[in-house]
Design a protein around this motif. Sequence first.
Motif, PDB file in Angstrom:
ATOM      1  N   VAL A  16       8.383  -1.410   0.356  1.00 59.71           N
ATOM      2  CA  VAL A  16       9.536  -0.700  -0.206  1.00 59.71           C
ATOM      3  C   VAL A  16       9.768  -1.124  -1.653  1.00 59.71           C
ATOM      4  CG1 VAL A  16      12.036  -0.404  -0.035  1.00 59.71           C
ATOM      5  CG2 VAL A  16      10.640  -0.367   2.028  1.00 59.71           C
ATOM      6  N   LEU A  17       9.640  -2.425  -1.920  1.00 54.39           N
ATOM      7  CA  LEU A  17       9.851  -2.930  -3.275  1.00 54.39           C
ATOM      8  C   LEU A  17       8.810  -2.376  -4.236  1.00 54.39           C
ATOM      9  CD1 LEU A  17      11.448  -4.826  -5.127  1.00 54.39           C
ATOM     10  CD2 LEU A  17       9.884  -6.661  -4.477  1.00 54.39           C
ATOM     11  N   VAL A  18       7.551  -2.345  -3.821  1.00 52.48           N
ATOM     12  CA  VAL A  18       6.481  -1.816  -4.682  1.00 52.48           C
ATOM     13  C   VAL A  18       6.721  -0.342  -4.983  1.00 52.48           C
ATOM     14  CG1 VAL A  18       4.022  -1.259  -4.769  1.00 52.48           C
ATOM     15  CG2 VAL A  18       4.751  -3.507  -3.963  1.00 52.48           C
ATOM     16  N   ILE A  19       7.127   0.424  -3.959  1.00 54.34           N
ATOM     17  CA  ILE A  19       7.401   1.859  -4.161  1.00 54.34           C
ATOM     18  C   ILE A  19       8.557   2.051  -5.143  1.00 54.34           C
ATOM     19  CG2 ILE A  19       8.241   3.953  -3.023  1.00 54.34           C
ATOM     20  CD1 ILE A  19       6.712   3.009  -0.512  1.00 54.34           C
ATOM     21  N   LEU A  20       9.624   1.281  -4.965  1.00 51.67           N
ATOM     22  CA  LEU A  20      10.778   1.406  -5.850  1.00 51.67           C
ATOM     23  C   LEU A  20      10.434   1.027  -7.288  1.00 51.67           C
ATOM     24  CD1 LEU A  20      13.628   0.003  -3.589  1.00 51.67           C
ATOM     25  CD2 LEU A  20      13.397   2.340  -4.410  1.00 51.67           C
ATOM     26  N   ILE A  21       9.627  -0.026  -7.449  1.00 50.77           N
ATOM     27  CA  ILE A  21       9.213  -0.417  -8.798  1.00 50.77           C
ATOM     28  C   ILE A  21       8.370   0.684  -9.429  1.00 50.77           C
ATOM     29  CG2 ILE A  21       7.780  -2.036 -10.106  1.00 50.77           C
ATOM     30  CD1 ILE A  21       8.700  -4.235  -8.206  1.00 50.77           C
TER      31      ILE A  21
END
Length: 472
Positions: free
Chosen positions: A344-349
């Motif tokens: 989720v963090l990678v997608i948001l970044i």
Amino acid sequence: MANLPDESFRDTIGTIDEEGHRRFIFPKKPSGKFYDYRKWVSYFLLLILVANPFVKINGNQFMMFNVLERRFNIFGFPFWPQDFYIFVVFMIVGVVFVVLFTVIFGRIFCGWICPQTIFLEMVFRRIEYWIEGDRGAQIRLSKQEWNAEKIRKKGLKWFLFFIISFFIANVFLAYLIGSDVLIHMVEEGPENHVSTLISLGIFTGVFYFVFVWFREQVCIIACPYGRLQGVLLDNKSINVAYDYVRGEKELGRAKFNKQEDRAASGKGDCIDCKQCVHVCPTGIDIRNGVQLECINCTACIDECNTIMDSVGLPQGLIRYASEDEIEKKAKFKFTTRMKGYTAVLVILIGVLTGLLFLRTEVETTILRLPGQLFQHKGDKISNIYTFKIINKTSRDFDSIHFVLHNIKGNIKIVGEPHLHVLKQGMIEGTLFIEINQFLLDNDKTKLEIEVYNKNKKIETTRTNFLSPRSFD
């Protein structure tokens, strides 16, 4: 029935006595490897925290949160109300990062990075140790009658605390209104900015109250992060933890006796010296397990390691470890939940990076004037529009004009033909668009309008053009 562990400590907090009154904490001055690391990290973060509002990138303040004017700068990127969706994504990325960090490393953010902890432990408490002495001296001074010594020490401490609180309030104000505005107000004098001076006084009072009296109560009572960690932590999360398997063994804790072979006696390695309790800034006993009040500051690790060295036992009785590592000797694993948060963090970044690259330096809005129909001007059709131009950059645009891109026609600005927009400023106005009727295929034509500053195109915007309906 099996004996259940004593969990009565969870019914109270270390800063409240049995009668419900505030019990002030006098933690022992920490020392050791982790404390030295924390000092360097804290001084570095303090430098960043103080410098942030005064550092500029491309003329933009590095960090600014001007809530009143709804203008924000993050890492030198200016955000206007129209960019609020990007700001929201920024905040979500920050929250997900903290959540992921907590799932893996527990509440380490609180002990190492949180400004409240850094100011309290590395600024205010160090001044307190310098003036009043270590834990024992502070306790004695607190119980002492108000004589000349106590008045001198308390007065000096409170005066220095006020000066630092006033300084922090000024830095905080620079984040809110901008460092340039703050410096300009200082140069003009407080008599010309009474409302700002009142705000500064309120901020100073709040910081003074927090660091003189409220202190660790912020972490225990006010901050929601302590409650959040209870939801996020599991047996695989790494925390500051007491190795109860080694510390208790078969016979439990016992005072140290240098005449006995402790390994053969069945007694645990914990010698019940309570130094881990005395050094804790929130007044808890880490040996009771994971607790809401623990901020993972590592003071108890350093103190316990010092005691273990002095009695000839191995270090690490209190250390960074997961529950599974202590109980099952299990190695750390990157769990499915951690992988999920990471994804989720990678997608948001990725989304945030894309939004930043697609974000324009100038935002132009051109809308038809409500309630107005088209007009005939000979063989031409005319529509009236309002426009708004927002300059998000740190430079002025002194010759802005509009050009129709996908169709031939004329754009006439009411007033000056070339517009001047100040840096981080905004202008509004009215314009007419005229197009030959034979070029219009239907009654609503989508127009692409290019925005130029001199000969450089800075944006393309779109709007609708109304005309008579064709009956071919």
